[in-house]
Write a protein that holds these residues in place. Structure first.
Motif, PDB file in Angstrom:
ATOM      1  N   HIS A 257      24.466  -8.703  -9.486  1.00 34.68           N
ATOM      2  CA  HIS A 257      23.390  -7.853 -10.259  1.00 34.68           C
ATOM      3  C   HIS A 257      22.916  -8.402 -11.236  1.00 34.68           C
ATOM      4  O   HIS A 257      23.564  -9.113 -12.314  1.00 34.68           O
ATOM      5  N   ALA A 258      21.613  -8.176 -11.448  1.00 38.93           N
ATOM      6  CA  ALA A 258      20.776  -8.632 -12.446  1.00 38.93           C
ATOM      7  C   ALA A 258      21.152  -7.718 -13.768  1.00 38.93           C
ATOM      8  O   ALA A 258      21.329  -6.909 -13.716  1.00 38.93           O
ATOM      9  N   ILE A 259      21.104  -8.361 -14.993  1.00 39.51           N
ATOM     10  CA  ILE A 259      21.515  -7.951 -16.165  1.00 39.51           C
ATOM     11  C   ILE A 259      20.324  -7.927 -17.267  1.00 39.51           C
ATOM     12  O   ILE A 259      19.858  -9.073 -17.486  1.00 39.51           O
ATOM     13  N   LEU A 260      20.000  -6.777 -17.588  1.00 35.78           N
ATOM     14  CA  LEU A 260      18.896  -6.650 -18.490  1.00 35.78           C
ATOM     15  C   LEU A 260      19.359  -6.233 -19.774  1.00 35.78           C
ATOM     16  O   LEU A 260      20.242  -5.258 -20.172  1.00 35.78           O
ATOM     17  N   HIS A 261      19.160  -7.343 -20.561  1.00 41.45           N
ATOM     18  CA  HIS A 261      19.611  -7.062 -22.016  1.00 41.45           C
ATOM     19  C   HIS A 261      18.971  -6.165 -22.776  1.00 41.45           C
ATOM     20  O   HIS A 261      17.622  -6.162 -22.658  1.00 41.45           O
ATOM     21  N   ASP A 262      19.478  -5.513 -23.683  1.00 42.58           N
ATOM     22  CA  ASP A 262      18.907  -4.808 -24.612  1.00 42.58           C
ATOM     23  C   ASP A 262      17.714  -5.345 -25.524  1.00 42.58           C
ATOM     24  O   ASP A 262      18.039  -6.727 -26.011  1.00 42.58           O
ATOM     25  N   VAL A 263      16.644  -4.689 -25.632  1.00 47.89           N
ATOM     26  CA  VAL A 263      15.508  -5.328 -26.470  1.00 47.89           C
ATOM     27  C   VAL A 263      15.654  -4.957 -27.712  1.00 47.89           C
ATOM     28  O   VAL A 263      15.559  -3.542 -28.186  1.00 47.89           O
ATOM     29  N   THR A 264      15.788  -5.713 -28.855  1.00 46.18           N
ATOM     30  CA  THR A 264      16.036  -5.196 -30.396  1.00 46.18           C
ATOM     31  C   THR A 264      14.729  -5.823 -31.069  1.00 46.18           C
ATOM     32  O   THR A 264      14.362  -5.298 -31.934  1.00 46.18           O
ATOM     33  N   ASP A 265      14.191  -6.733 -30.473  1.00 47.62           N
ATOM     34  CA  ASP A 265      12.946  -7.474 -31.147  1.00 47.62           C
ATOM     35  C   ASP A 265      11.688  -7.351 -30.222  1.00 47.62           C
ATOM     36  O   ASP A 265      11.555  -8.267 -29.353  1.00 47.62           O
ATOM     37  N   TRP A 266      10.876  -6.422 -30.167  1.00 53.27           N
ATOM     38  CA  TRP A 266       9.945  -6.145 -29.194  1.00 53.27           C
ATOM     39  C   TRP A 266       8.593  -7.293 -29.433  1.00 53.27           C
ATOM     40  O   TRP A 266       8.273  -7.693 -28.173  1.00 53.27           O
ATOM     41  N   ASP A 267       8.568  -7.767 -30.521  1.00 54.32           N
ATOM     42  CA  ASP A 267       7.607  -8.561 -30.704  1.00 54.32           C
ATOM     43  C   ASP A 267       7.912 -10.048 -30.033  1.00 54.32           C
ATOM     44  O   ASP A 267       7.124 -10.868 -29.393  1.00 54.32           O
ATOM     45  N   ASP A 268       9.032 -10.433 -30.104  1.00 59.98           N
ATOM     46  CA  ASP A 268       9.881 -11.439 -29.517  1.00 59.98           C
ATOM     47  C   ASP A 268       9.672 -11.341 -28.071  1.00 59.98           C
ATOM     48  O   ASP A 268       9.555 -12.222 -27.125  1.00 59.98           O
ATOM     49  N   ALA A 269      10.158  -9.976 -27.400  1.00 65.59           N
ATOM     50  CA  ALA A 269      10.201  -9.919 -26.058  1.00 65.59           C
ATOM     51  C   ALA A 269       8.844 -10.249 -25.228  1.00 65.59           C
ATOM     52  O   ALA A 269       8.749 -10.514 -24.261  1.00 65.59           O
ATOM     53  N   TYR A 270       7.511  -9.981 -26.109  1.00 56.71           N
ATOM     54  CA  TYR A 270       6.292 -10.294 -25.576  1.00 56.71           C
ATOM     55  C   TYR A 270       5.749 -11.417 -26.310  1.00 56.71           C
ATOM     56  O   TYR A 270       4.487 -11.685 -26.009  1.00 56.71           O
ATOM     57  N   GLU A 271       6.458 -12.411 -26.879  1.00 57.31           N
ATOM     58  CA  GLU A 271       5.947 -13.313 -27.459  1.00 57.31           C
ATOM     59  C   GLU A 271       6.184 -14.616 -26.603  1.00 57.31           C
ATOM     60  O   GLU A 271       6.992 -15.231 -26.454  1.00 57.31           O
ATOM     61  N   ASN A 272       5.013 -15.323 -25.981  1.00 56.70           N
ATOM     62  CA  ASN A 272       5.131 -16.615 -25.082  1.00 56.70           C
ATOM     63  C   ASN A 272       5.037 -17.804 -25.853  1.00 56.70           C
ATOM     64  O   ASN A 272       5.981 -18.708 -25.796  1.00 56.70           O
ATOM     65  N   GLY A 273       3.989 -17.890 -27.003  1.00 62.66           N
ATOM     66  CA  GLY A 273       4.085 -19.317 -27.494  1.00 62.66           C
ATOM     67  C   GLY A 273       5.074 -19.740 -28.238  1.00 62.66           C
ATOM     68  O   GLY A 273       5.507 -21.099 -27.782  1.00 62.66           O
ATOM     69  N   ARG A 274       5.763 -19.218 -28.868  1.00 70.35           N
ATOM     70  CA  ARG A 274       6.954 -19.485 -29.776  1.00 70.35           C
ATOM     71  C   ARG A 274       8.253 -20.023 -28.904  1.00 70.35           C
ATOM     72  O   ARG A 274       8.958 -20.397 -29.346  1.00 70.35           O
ATOM     73  N   ASN A 275       8.228 -19.381 -27.712  1.00 67.35           N
ATOM     74  CA  ASN A 275       9.298 -19.499 -26.897  1.00 67.35           C
ATOM     75  C   ASN A 275       9.367 -20.249 -25.822  1.00 67.35           C
ATOM     76  O   ASN A 275      10.076 -20.343 -24.858  1.00 67.35           O
ATOM     77  N   ILE A 276       8.248 -21.192 -25.904  1.00 64.61           N
ATOM     78  CA  ILE A 276       8.013 -22.110 -24.855  1.00 64.61           C
ATOM     79  C   ILE A 276       7.633 -23.663 -25.484  1.00 64.61           C
ATOM     80  O   ILE A 276       6.992 -23.778 -26.561  1.00 64.61           O
TER      81      ILE A 276
END
Length: 278
Positions: A2-21
């Motif tokens: 089963h795929a595990i979806l972790h709780d999102v605590t920082d929504w800005d980080d969840a949708y931030e691409n540049g700083r995470n690549i």
């Protein structure tokens, strides 16, 4: 398994691409030179108007010989940034496959709303469709994925004669349920509330019959982009649409679009094979 979806605590980080690549904050600069070089060499009709506003223009790239059809690429930037000039080189793959390619600019939030941008894209596609015969394939990246997916909803801004030519919509790393974005700092510019977020979310709408949807995402993207990709394919499959969700390995948010440059890439083969009339 089963795929595990972790709780999102920082929504800005969840949708931030540049700083995470790695190297992600360099973009969009790496696209500027190849896009300019491509425009300089292409058979292009630049800055075609589709409306009265300065950004209501599109570039049309023509293949050798009569076009097999039209592919429209709608850029991303969270509805807040960029324009058509960064992406011209992505027309190479469709052109090599015999398709004309249109790339529109549009006005940006917060000057306009996402619903107004959606109307602009409908007008741009309609204008380009008047220049090129044959089937129409729509593709968009990130916010552009949202905008092209909106074109195949029952409340699409496209007129019936253009809707009838839609063969395939390819949303690349698209955003299809906008409600989570209300929890991000970007919402200061997007100005979404519950009503407008719901009204602008393709995942909450009925798709038009007979149009295929492919939702494509990189395996190295933020979990929210992968979830949004699987979400639209899953929901619309249950509403009768032919859908496909593809997670392309070893791709992140900024290089997942590179396949558009090559006619034989998995992305381009999926986008253009088959199309009606072939």
């Amino acid at each position: 398994m089963h795929a595990i979806l972790h709780d999102v605590t920082d929504w800005d980080d969840a949708y931030e691409n540049g700083r995470n690549i790695p190297g992600g904050t360099d973009y969009p600069a790496p696209w500027v030179a190849p896009a300019q070089a491509f425009r300089d060499a292409a058979d292009a009709r630049l800055d075609q108007s589709y409306g009265d506003r300065a950004r209501e223009v599109y570039d049309l790239f023509l293949p050798q010989g009569a076009p097999r059809g039209l592919l429209v690429f709608v850029h991303g930037g969270y509805w807040m940034a960029l324009d058509k000039s960064y992406w011209s080189h992505l027309a190479a793959g469709p052109l090599a496959a015999g398709f004309a390619v249109a790339m529109p600019s549009y006005d940006l939030c917060p000057e306009v709303s996402i619903s107004q941008i959606t109307e602009q894209i409908g007008a741009a596609i309609t204008a380009a469709a008047a220049q090129v015969d044959g089937p129409i394939v729509l593709s968009g990246h990130s916010a552009g994925g949202h905008l092209v997916t909106a074109m195949m909803c029952e409340d699409s801004p496209l007129p019936e004669d253009v809707r009838s030519r839609l063969a395939h919509v390819v949303s690349i790393s698209g955003l299809h349920d906008l409600r989570p974005l209300m929890r991000t700092a970007r919402n200061a510019a997007l100005r979404l509330d519950r009503a407008s977020a719901e009204a602008a979310s393709p995942a909450l709408k009925q798709p038009l019959p007979g149009i295929r949807l492919t939702a494509w995402v990189g395996g190295g993207e933020r979990q929210e982009f992968i979830r949004q990709t699987e979400l639209i394919a899953n929901i619309w499959h249950g509403l009768g649409a032919p859908t496909l969700a593809v997670v392309e390995p070893d791709r992140h948010h900024f290089n997942v679009i590179d396949g558009l440059m090559r006619a034989g890439s998995p992305l381009m083969r999926a986008a253009l094979d088959p199309v009606p009339g072939d």
